[in-house]
Design a protein around this motif. Structure first.
Motif, PDB file in Angstrom:
ATOM      1  N   LEU A   1       0.819  -1.208   0.000  1.00  0.00           N
ATOM      2  CA  LEU A   1       0.000   0.000   0.000  1.00  0.00           C
ATOM      3  C   LEU A   1       0.857   1.264   0.000  1.00  0.00           C
ATOM      4  O   LEU A   1       0.514   2.256  -0.649  1.00  0.00           O
ATOM      5  N   GLN A   2       1.980   1.231   0.721  1.00  0.00           N
ATOM      6  CA  GLN A   2       2.888   2.379   0.714  1.00  0.00           C
ATOM      7  C   GLN A   2       3.490   2.600  -0.676  1.00  0.00           C
ATOM      8  O   GLN A   2       3.593   3.736  -1.140  1.00  0.00           O
ATOM      9  N   VAL A   3       3.872   1.523  -1.333  1.00  0.00           N
ATOM     10  CA  VAL A   3       4.425   1.636  -2.694  1.00  0.00           C
ATOM     11  C   VAL A   3       3.360   2.195  -3.627  1.00  0.00           C
ATOM     12  O   VAL A   3       3.630   3.087  -4.440  1.00  0.00           O
ATOM     13  N   ARG A   4       2.148   1.705  -3.508  1.00  0.00           N
ATOM     14  CA  ARG A   4       1.050   2.208  -4.345  1.00  0.00           C
ATOM     15  C   ARG A   4       0.826   3.699  -4.118  1.00  0.00           C
ATOM     16  O   ARG A   4       0.696   4.475  -5.063  1.00  0.00           O
ATOM     17  N   ASP A   5       0.807   4.112  -2.851  1.00  0.00           N
ATOM     18  CA  ASP A   5       0.600   5.524  -2.540  1.00  0.00           C
ATOM     19  C   ASP A   5       1.701   6.395  -3.116  1.00  0.00           C
ATOM     20  O   ASP A   5       1.446   7.477  -3.656  1.00  0.00           O
ATOM     21  N   ARG A   6       2.955   5.924  -3.025  1.00  0.00           N
ATOM     22  CA  ARG A   6       4.074   6.696  -3.572  1.00  0.00           C
ATOM     23  C   ARG A   6       3.999   6.771  -5.099  1.00  0.00           C
ATOM     24  O   ARG A   6       4.305   7.807  -5.695  1.00  0.00           O
ATOM     25  N   LEU A   7       3.614   5.680  -5.727  1.00  0.00           N
ATOM     26  CA  LEU A   7       3.474   5.695  -7.188  1.00  0.00           C
ATOM     27  C   LEU A   7       2.377   6.652  -7.631  1.00  0.00           C
ATOM     28  O   LEU A   7       2.542   7.409  -8.587  1.00  0.00           O
ATOM     29  N   LEU A   8       1.250   6.632  -6.936  1.00  0.00           N
ATOM     30  CA  LEU A   8       0.161   7.541  -7.277  1.00  0.00           C
ATOM     31  C   LEU A   8       0.554   8.992  -7.044  1.00  0.00           C
ATOM     32  O   LEU A   8       0.213   9.875  -7.840  1.00  0.00           O
ATOM     33  N   ASP A   9       1.287   9.255  -5.969  1.00  0.00           N
ATOM     34  CA  ASP A   9       1.752  10.607  -5.689  1.00  0.00           C
ATOM     35  C   ASP A   9       2.694  11.085  -6.801  1.00  0.00           C
ATOM     36  O   ASP A   9       2.581  12.218  -7.271  1.00  0.00           O
ATOM     37  N   GLY A  10       3.604  10.221  -7.219  1.00  0.00           N
ATOM     38  CA  GLY A  10       4.508  10.568  -8.317  1.00  0.00           C
ATOM     39  C   GLY A  10       3.751  10.822  -9.611  1.00  0.00           C
ATOM     40  O   GLY A  10       4.050  11.762 -10.349  1.00  0.00           O
ATOM     41  N   TYR A  11       2.758   9.997  -9.887  1.00  0.00           N
ATOM     42  CA  TYR A  11       1.945  10.167 -11.093  1.00  0.00           C
ATOM     43  C   TYR A  11       1.217  11.507 -11.050  1.00  0.00           C
ATOM     44  O   TYR A  11       1.182  12.239 -12.041  1.00  0.00           O
ATOM     45  N   ARG A  12       0.631  11.830  -9.897  1.00  0.00           N
ATOM     46  CA  ARG A  12      -0.080  13.108  -9.765  1.00  0.00           C
ATOM     47  C   ARG A  12       0.859  14.291  -9.969  1.00  0.00           C
ATOM     48  O   ARG A  12       0.496  15.282 -10.597  1.00  0.00           O
ATOM     49  N   ARG A  13       2.071  14.197  -9.441  1.00  0.00           N
ATOM     50  CA  ARG A  13       3.043  15.285  -9.610  1.00  0.00           C
ATOM     51  C   ARG A  13       3.415  15.461 -11.078  1.00  0.00           C
ATOM     52  O   ARG A  13       3.550  16.575 -11.555  1.00  0.00           O
ATOM     53  N   VAL A  14       3.613  14.352 -11.774  1.00  0.00           N
ATOM     54  CA  VAL A  14       3.935  14.441 -13.198  1.00  0.00           C
ATOM     55  C   VAL A  14       2.768  15.037 -13.973  1.00  0.00           C
ATOM     56  O   VAL A  14       2.956  15.885 -14.855  1.00  0.00           O
ATOM     57  N   MET A  15       1.552  14.652 -13.652  1.00  0.00           N
ATOM     58  CA  MET A  15       0.391  15.157 -14.361  1.00  0.00           C
ATOM     59  C   MET A  15       0.140  16.627 -14.053  1.00  0.00           C
ATOM     60  O   MET A  15      -0.443  17.346 -14.881  1.00  0.00           O
ATOM     61  N   ASP A  16       0.577  17.121 -12.901  1.00  0.00           N
ATOM     62  CA  ASP A  16       0.393  18.526 -12.550  1.00  0.00           C
ATOM     63  C   ASP A  16       1.461  19.433 -13.151  1.00  0.00           C
ATOM     64  O   ASP A  16       1.336  20.662 -13.090  1.00  0.00           O
ATOM     65  N   MET A  17       2.507  18.845 -13.742  1.00  0.00           N
ATOM     66  CA  MET A  17       3.567  19.656 -14.345  1.00  0.00           C
ATOM     67  C   MET A  17       3.022  20.382 -15.577  1.00  0.00           C
ATOM     68  O   MET A  17       2.242  19.830 -16.337  1.00  0.00           O
ATOM     69  N   GLN A  18       3.469  21.620 -15.727  1.00  0.00           N
ATOM     70  CA  GLN A  18       3.084  22.381 -16.900  1.00  0.00           C
ATOM     71  C   GLN A  18       4.129  22.196 -17.996  1.00  0.00           C
ATOM     72  O   GLN A  18       5.325  22.193 -17.717  1.00  0.00           O
ATOM     73  N   ILE A  19       3.661  22.053 -19.200  1.00  0.00           N
ATOM     74  CA  ILE A  19       4.576  21.842 -20.327  1.00  0.00           C
ATOM     75  C   ILE A  19       4.756  23.130 -21.091  1.00  0.00           C
ATOM     76  O   ILE A  19       3.934  23.906 -21.289  1.00  0.00           O
TER      77      ILE A  19
END
Length: 101
Positions: free
Chosen positions: A83-101
């Motif tokens: 569950l911790q690995v899943r949470d970290r992966l989702l957090d990383g995904y959200r950060r990447v998706m929030d990046m402006q291009i």
């Protein structure tokens, strides 16, 4: 891609005139997806084993209680790690998706 080897260090300082080690090429290994799948499979096996031991303990006195407790704790810790690995992966995904291009 060029790899610059790191000079040998003794006592926190580089050794002057020391031979530089050759870079070690990275060979293929397990992919990230394979590592995640192996972790999920291992967690599932531990949970199934804990469930099996719990059921066997309830039906038969030949299973020691410490063995059941150990299997349950292993399954619990594996699930918490997953569950911790899943949470970290989702957090990383959200950060990447929030990046402006």
């Amino acid at each position: 891609m060029s790899v610059t080897p790191i000079p040998p260090i003794v006592g926190g300082l580089p050794i002057a005139g020391a031979a530089m080690p050759l870079p070690v090429p990275v060979t293929g290994g397990a992919s990230f997806a394979d590592m995640l799948l192996d972790g999920i499979t291992a967690t599932d096996r531990k949970m199934v084993e804990a469930d099996r031991l719990t059921a066997a303990f309830a039906l038969d006195d030949s299973i020691p209680v410490h063995q059941v407790t150990y299997a349950l704790e292993q399954a619990k810790l594996s699930l918490e790690l997953m569950l911790q690995v899943r949470d970290r992966l989702l957090d990383g995904y959200r950060r990447v998706m929030d990046m402006q291009i």
